[in-house]
Design a protein around this motif. Sequence first.
Motif, PDB file in Angstrom:
ATOM      1  N   CYS A  55       0.829  -1.209   0.000  1.00  0.00           N
ATOM      2  CA  CYS A  55       0.000   0.000   0.000  1.00  0.00           C
ATOM      3  C   CYS A  55       0.863   1.259   0.000  1.00  0.00           C
ATOM      4  N   ILE A  68      -3.583  -2.583  -5.033  1.00  0.00           N
ATOM      5  CA  ILE A  68      -4.577  -3.156  -4.135  1.00  0.00           C
ATOM      6  C   ILE A  68      -5.137  -4.448  -4.716  1.00  0.00           C
ATOM      7  N   SER A 114       4.989   2.019  -3.993  1.00  0.00           N
ATOM      8  CA  SER A 114       4.466   1.164  -2.924  1.00  0.00           C
ATOM      9  C   SER A 114       5.460   1.206  -1.774  1.00  0.00           C
TER      10      SER A 114
END
Length: 428
Positions: free
Chosen positions: A185, A211, A375
Amino acid sequence: MYLLINIVGIFVTLGVAYLFSRDKKNIQWKSVGIVTVLQLFLAWFFVNFSIGRQAVVAAAEGFNWLVATAYKGIAFALPEWVSSTIPGAGGTLDGSMNFVTSALMPILLVVPLFDILTYIGFLPWVVKWIGRALSFITGQPKFEAFFSVEMMFLGNTEVLAVSKAQLNQMSGTRNLTLALMSMSCVTASIIGAYTQMMPGQYVLTAVPLNILGAIVISAILNPINISPEEDVVVEVNEPVEVAQADGTMKMERPKKEPFFSFLGDSILGAGKLILIIFASVVAFVALANLIDNLFSLTGLDWLSLENIFGVIMFPFAWLLGFNPHDAFQIAQYMGTKLVTNEFVVMGEVSKSVMAGTGLFANKHAVAVLTVFVTSFANFSTVGMIIGAFKGLVSKEKVDLISKNVPLMLVSGILVSLLSAGMAGLFAW
């Protein structure tokens, strides 16, 4: 030819996930296939159309507003830690803020806020219905499906912190799934910083792709099958069995804790969590540096964790659709990102990417590297996640997650590769 290699690379990524799976027999391939197709569609949609990116921007701005609100409280106590460039915060710091202020201190607002929403019953209601819809589409349990959406903007430690009651109710195996997903995330508060260094189009494309990729990879690495009775969303005053005078048992809701007592516990818990995460991150980064220092004693200048991971990543970089020379450069950046963090790589390549020079005159290279580095998948993130779980769940569950640290790293790498491969298909 390179397009074909890119396509093959996506299947290789899924194959590697299968090789590392903890339970190959129970992988739900139908669910994996549905989410993979959805991810492919979104890659096409976000790379080629602006309306999708605008929706992500709007959501990100909402969370940025929340985090900026948290900075007001931080600046009241520590004005010299908060940048004066944040509207309304009242800070006195010139320039960028440190990790503690930008990533950890906002937890003191985010966690109590979401705990309040849970206390009044709103958050469980949202999780129940959005989770039900996403669960129907993806085939995943309701909470895991909703967790993926929360994770899109809140960040790994924040999303875990606001899910404490649910984590304690869930099994250790399901907690491990969330740990695997949390490697992929970002936090809404720094998306703006990313877009200052890398093309915003691909930064914002990476967010939803990561995701969906996290759902795909975690479903392969750690398959879970739960009963309808287990697929529930926890509330603050969950009904429990209470013995009656006649010896029978009856389900009753316990008396709800007074609001300010509940809020005080939430704030203290958030503060404890910040200390645990801070200690874990410092230790993990220092240990990685210690390993590099030990390598330097050999006298081999090229021997470092970054270069080792660069060599490991070379075949995967080639499978993203590059010639060997370009693949080696991309692999080096990937290795640097995994050992340090995404900001280090973005700082190195930002001028070339934005100017479209050298390797980055190629649109495909820009898209692939930008999506890959957008990320939190690196060594320090492992420390953050384990630190978060230590402050939230039982030792037994933490031990299970700690035993699977290599799997967490594999998960983060594979999600980044899958997302980069998907975006690269439509950028040439």
